[in-house]
Design an enzyme around this catalytic site. Structure first.
Site, PDB file in Angstrom:
ATOM      1  N   LYS A 177     -43.732 -36.324  12.674  1.00 34.12           N
ATOM      2  CA  LYS A 177     -43.636 -37.336  11.686  1.00 34.12           C
ATOM      3  C   LYS A 177     -41.989 -37.455  11.371  1.00 34.12           C
ATOM      4  O   LYS A 177     -41.633 -36.404  10.677  1.00 34.12           O
ATOM      5  CB  LYS A 177     -44.589 -36.591  10.676  1.00 34.12           C
ATOM      6  CG  LYS A 177     -44.778 -37.413   9.436  1.00 34.12           C
ATOM      7  CD  LYS A 177     -45.822 -36.860   8.390  1.00 34.12           C
ATOM      8  CE  LYS A 177     -45.962 -37.823   7.336  1.00 34.12           C
ATOM      9  NZ  LYS A 177     -44.832 -38.259   6.558  1.00 34.12           N
ATOM     10  N   ASP A 602     -26.140  -4.778 -11.636  1.00 37.22           N
ATOM     11  CA  ASP A 602     -27.556  -5.356 -11.876  1.00 37.22           C
ATOM     12  C   ASP A 602     -27.768  -5.641 -13.460  1.00 37.22           C
ATOM     13  O   ASP A 602     -27.978  -4.851 -14.288  1.00 37.22           O
ATOM     14  CB  ASP A 602     -28.517  -4.553 -11.431  1.00 37.22           C
ATOM     15  CG  ASP A 602     -29.919  -4.792 -11.494  1.00 37.22           C
ATOM     16  OD1 ASP A 602     -30.205  -6.054 -11.774  1.00 37.22           O
ATOM     17  OD2 ASP A 602     -31.020  -4.165 -11.211  1.00 37.22           O
ATOM     18  N   SER A 637     -31.724 -11.759  -8.484  1.00 31.32           N
ATOM     19  CA  SER A 637     -32.459 -10.353  -8.073  1.00 31.32           C
ATOM     20  C   SER A 637     -33.991 -10.743  -7.414  1.00 31.32           C
ATOM     21  O   SER A 637     -34.533  -9.981  -6.843  1.00 31.32           O
ATOM     22  CB  SER A 637     -32.782  -9.617  -9.503  1.00 31.32           C
ATOM     23  OG  SER A 637     -33.672 -10.146 -10.338  1.00 31.32           O
ATOM     24  N   GLY A 638     -34.383 -12.055  -7.816  1.00 27.58           N
ATOM     25  CA  GLY A 638     -35.639 -12.350  -7.294  1.00 27.58           C
ATOM     26  C   GLY A 638     -36.742 -12.002  -8.165  1.00 27.58           C
ATOM     27  O   GLY A 638     -37.680 -12.260  -8.249  1.00 27.58           O
ATOM     28  N   HIS A 643     -27.643 -10.071  -9.849  1.00 27.36           N
ATOM     29  CA  HIS A 643     -26.873  -9.076  -9.248  1.00 27.36           C
ATOM     30  C   HIS A 643     -25.382  -9.726  -9.030  1.00 27.36           C
ATOM     31  O   HIS A 643     -25.354 -10.849  -8.424  1.00 27.36           O
ATOM     32  CB  HIS A 643     -27.446  -8.819  -7.877  1.00 27.36           C
ATOM     33  CG  HIS A 643     -28.788  -8.162  -7.810  1.00 27.36           C
ATOM     34  ND1 HIS A 643     -29.552  -7.745  -6.848  1.00 27.36           N
ATOM     35  CD2 HIS A 643     -29.359  -7.488  -8.949  1.00 27.36           C
ATOM     36  CE1 HIS A 643     -30.582  -7.179  -7.375  1.00 27.36           C
ATOM     37  NE2 HIS A 643     -30.515  -6.764  -8.378  1.00 27.36           N
ATOM     38  N   ARG A 711     -43.537  -9.065  -6.920  1.00 27.88           N
ATOM     39  CA  ARG A 711     -43.811  -9.585  -8.364  1.00 27.88           C
ATOM     40  C   ARG A 711     -44.723 -10.772  -8.324  1.00 27.88           C
ATOM     41  O   ARG A 711     -44.590 -11.256  -7.010  1.00 27.88           O
ATOM     42  CB  ARG A 711     -42.509  -9.713  -8.995  1.00 27.88           C
ATOM     43  CG  ARG A 711     -41.895  -8.680  -9.291  1.00 27.88           C
ATOM     44  CD  ARG A 711     -40.167  -9.071  -9.700  1.00 27.88           C
ATOM     45  NE  ARG A 711     -39.403  -7.876 -10.002  1.00 27.88           N
ATOM     46  CZ  ARG A 711     -39.291  -7.385 -11.245  1.00 27.88           C
ATOM     47  NH1 ARG A 711     -39.928  -7.707 -12.041  1.00 27.88           N
ATOM     48  NH2 ARG A 711     -38.338  -6.331 -11.246  1.00 27.88           N
TER      49      ARG A 711
END
Length: 771
Positions: A177, A602, A637-638, A643, A711
């Site tokens: 495709k 952090d 940091s997710g 950071h 998380r």
């Protein structure tokens, strides 16, 4: 070494080695480095072979002819010795004989199409899946259903129906495709070509040089059907580049992939079966075809294999076509589109102005039609365009602005829209179509993590519907040789439905980016045996056996158990198989374990802190470090924060480095107490941001770049450029479902210069105020 090819023109070198026990034929695994045959071994194909003539005489004479009956290889093959007397190696050439199974390499690459172990993914005999007879010539083209006809002035294309799987009956072939625009070419009786979009718009003037290339085919009385694309530097179609090329009228880079021929030579071929139309098209595109005109290949392989190949090539998906079906100018179920990325068209319902730039679009409100034609709201997209595109979109949308939303206001939930100022949400006629890549759908029917990919000027708004989601990647039990994934369908994140196999696949696909950040560093693993809703625990020592995860010398950290290091794809996948979600690393490497080569600040926001405050805080940290003469890099940091990473030359031990980071944070807290706090603890940082310096002590760790986070959403710690910070929507903007695709489109590495910054703290320590 390069594997076999079905193309008789392709000669592949082969080396005669010593005899091996027949029992070795089922071996798969990794042979350790330093051992004979070191490396990864899979069983790529299996079956039987039938010699043609006396095989012993052929072997002695240096010419061995045989037929193969495998699950991937079939037909007649020949081995010819090329080694000369006295050569150290007995070298041969393997090539395919011309028979019904022979196929040009431009049409079919068996290695790329079927790369996996045949033990892990059995296919069954290829001669039963794809019977081709045993004659020397391919099946004849059946044009019995063709009829003489006047060439129509217009032709609507056949359209594919979105599907989530192939039907259980019928024979199907699979085509890529292509990520481009559908284009039909009409060639009149004099050989003059005109080019038309799927909506019937004449683009001949726009694509004049391409029309000239079509005329070089020498066809008359024809309609040709295909897709135009621009191939990027990585070999994959680049939709944005295609748009830019068309808009600028510089179209020499456009490639036209042809996949059907409804009319040719004054004959209507629409009733001719697809397979024969394709054979006729292949004949047309013979020697002398311009480079810009190409035959779109098809593959008779399992859909799962083709989708995997499409994913590897970063294609949008595949189109399945019934080999016995006619050509119909409508949307039919004889052509099915199966997507391997979450991507589709949406109707633009409205837009907002970009903050600080009222002449640019800030976000687009998206919609789609249901089965009765009613429009529904599908969420927003606010990223994926540059300033030039944002301005162009704003200009175009302002011309079709209306006073009320084109969907039922009940769908626009109260409080959903930001009321910064009157008229901040501007509604438009639902005419414009955009293509959007997204991470998934929320339970409320909104797209998540949407990224704008471009305008679809070739598709009418009335045809835009919500399409079936992309097919999940197949879940083989051994995505990486030597690792078996158990319970691959177990849900790890209930909020998104992401499964264990999704985590495994993410880490396997991201290895080239992640491994440099893990190399030679002690690592701590965050494991989630029961998913993110269950108990999480750190693993720092070799308590569980994970293939490829190595234990370091205990002398590196006297008085403690051995530390771990992850330095291979096998180790990443093995860790994911053992329910590892996060990889955290030390600030030092094995070579200088007691001397950190980086500082990590952090930024950890407390309750009540807005995302804009986190962005501002990162800029303040950047400004302070810059004033101290220290270069720094940024990553999400997710989770909730950011950071800021400062690379160092590993000269000082941990204590003075940690003391410096603490002094930086204390200075920030004294100078701007309303924004920063230097004391850890949730109570201390309510409404403020704790810049965590404690991660700079010995044995302390930080989530590595590209690591997932345990998380909801499974966000990813993503390196970004400082220039990206203002547009960043959250720290978990990228997840394991979207990060790999984002990196595929990223042009530059924002951390490209990170490794070369060997800084010291000598001057900065003297410049930092002590009170």
């Amino acid at each position: 070494p390069r594997g076999p090819s079905y193309d008789p023109k392709e000669k592949r070198m082969a080396v005669h080695v010593e005899d091996h026990p027949v029992a070795y034929g089922s071996f798969e695994g990794t042979i350790p480095k330093g051992q004979y045959g070191a490396g990864t071994v899979i069983v790529w194909d299996r079956g039987t072979w039938t010699p043609v003539g006396d095989p012993h005489a052929g072997l002695a004479a240096g010419k061995l002819v045989f037929d193969l009956h495998g699950e991937k290889l079939a037909g007649r093959w020949e081995l010819v010795r090329i080694a000369k007397p006295g050569d150290k190696q007995d070298a041969w050439m393997l090539f395919k004989k011309r028979d019904a199974w022979a196929r040009p390499s431009t049409e079919y690459d068996v290695i790329a199409a079927l790369p996996d172990s045949v033990l892990a993914m059995p296919l069954g005999p290829v001669e039963q899946r794809e019977p081709r007879g045993n004659g020397a010539a391919p099946p004849a083209v059946d044009l019995s259903q063709a009829r003489a006809a006047k060439l129509p002035a217009a032709l609507a294309p056949q359209l594919a129906t979105a599907a989530s799987a192939l039907p259980g009956s019928g024979r199907w072939a699979l085509e890529p495709k292509w990520d481009g625009y559908r284009l039909l070419a009409r060639i009149d009786a004099q050989g003059r070509a005109r080019l038309f979009t799927r909506n019937g718009h004449d683009w001949t003037d726009r694509l004049g040089t391409l029309a000239a290339a079509v005329e070089q085919l020498g066809a008359t009385g024809a309609w040709l059907d295909g897709e135009i694309v621009v191939v990027g530097d990585d070999g994959a179609p680049d939709f944005v580049a295609l748009q830019n090329t068309i808009d600028s009228r510089r179209n020499d880079e456009i490639v036209y992939f042809l996949f059907d021929v409804p009319f040719l030579g004054g004959q209507d071929l629409r009733r001719v079966p697809w397979a024969s139309r394709r054979a006729r098209l292949r004949e047309l595109l013979g020697p002398g075809t311009p480079d810009r005109i190409r035959f779109s290949p098809d593959f008779d392989v399992p859909a799962a294999q083709m989708l995997e190949a499409a994913r590897a090539m970063r294609l949008e998906g595949v189109v399945a076509k019934r080999v016995d079906a006619p050509y119909v100018s409508a949307r039919t179920e004889a052509w099915l589109k199966l997507k391997c990325t979450r991507r589709q068209e949406f109707v633009v319902l409205g837009f907002t102005d970009r903050e600080g730039a009222p002449g640019e679009v800030g976000s687009l409100m998206l919609g789609y039609h249901d089965e009765v034609g009613s429009l529904h709201y599908a969420g927003n997209v606010g990223t994926g365009w540059d300033h030039r595109t944002g301005h162009a979109l704003h200009t175009q949308l302002a011309q079709i602005e209306v006073s009320a939303p084109p969907v039922d206001e009940a769908e626009l939930k109260p409080g959903r829209w930001s009321r910064r100022a009157a008229g901040s949400e501007r509604w438009v006629k639902p005419e414009l179509v955009v293509e959007v890549q997204y991470g998934g759908w929320t339970p409320e029917g909104r797209v998540r993590h949407a990224i704008y990919r471009g305008l679809r000027i070739d598709k009418p708004a009335r045809e835009v519907v919500r399409e079936p989601d992309a097919l999940a990647a197949p879940a083989p039990t051994n995505p990486t040789p030597g690792v078996t994934v158990t319970h691959p369908e177990r849900v790890v994140d209930p909020s998104t439905g992401l499964r264990k196999i999704d985590v495994v696949r993410y880490y396997e696909s991201i290895a080239d980016w992640l491994l440099p950040h893990l190399k030679d560093r002690p690592v701590s693993l965050v494991r989630a045996p029961d998913g993110i809703g269950g108990e999480l625990f750190f693993q720092k020592h070799p308590e569980s056996k994970m293939p490829g995860v190595k234990a370091l010398d205990r002398s590196l950290w006297p008085g403690h158990a051995a530390l771990l290091v992850v330095d291979s794809v096998q180790a990443l996948v093995a860790a994911a198989q053992m329910n590892v979600l996060e990889f955290h690393t030390w600030n030092s490497t094995v070579k200088a374990i007691g001397k950190p080569d980086r500082i990590v600040f952090d930024l950890d926001p407390g309750e009540g802190v807005k995302w804009k405050d986190v962005q501002d805080a990162a800029l303040l940290v950047h400004a302070l470090l810059d004033a101290l003469g220290m270069k720094c890099w940024l990553k999400t940091s997710g989770g909730k924060g950011l950071h800021v990473v400062v690379p160092l030359a590993p000269r000082l031990e941990y204590a003075p480095v940690k003391a410096f980071s603490k002094a930086v944070v204390e200075h920030l807290a004294r100078t701007i107490p309303q924004k920063f706090v230097a004391a850890p603890g949730a109570k201390n940082r309510v409404g403020r941001i704790f810049v965590d310096y404690l991660r700079n002590g010995q044995a302390a760790t930080t989530a590595a770049a590209f690591s997932a986070r345990a998380r909801p959403g499974l966000g990813v710690s993503m390196p970004i450029a400082w220039a990206q910070l203002p547009a960043l929507k959250s720290s978990d903007q990228w997840t394991i479902a979207t990060a790999r695709e984002y990196l595929s489109f990223a042009k530059d590495d924002p951390w490209a210069d990170y490794g070369g910054a060997k800084q010291t703290l000598t001057a900065a320590r003297k410049m930092l105020p002590s009170d």
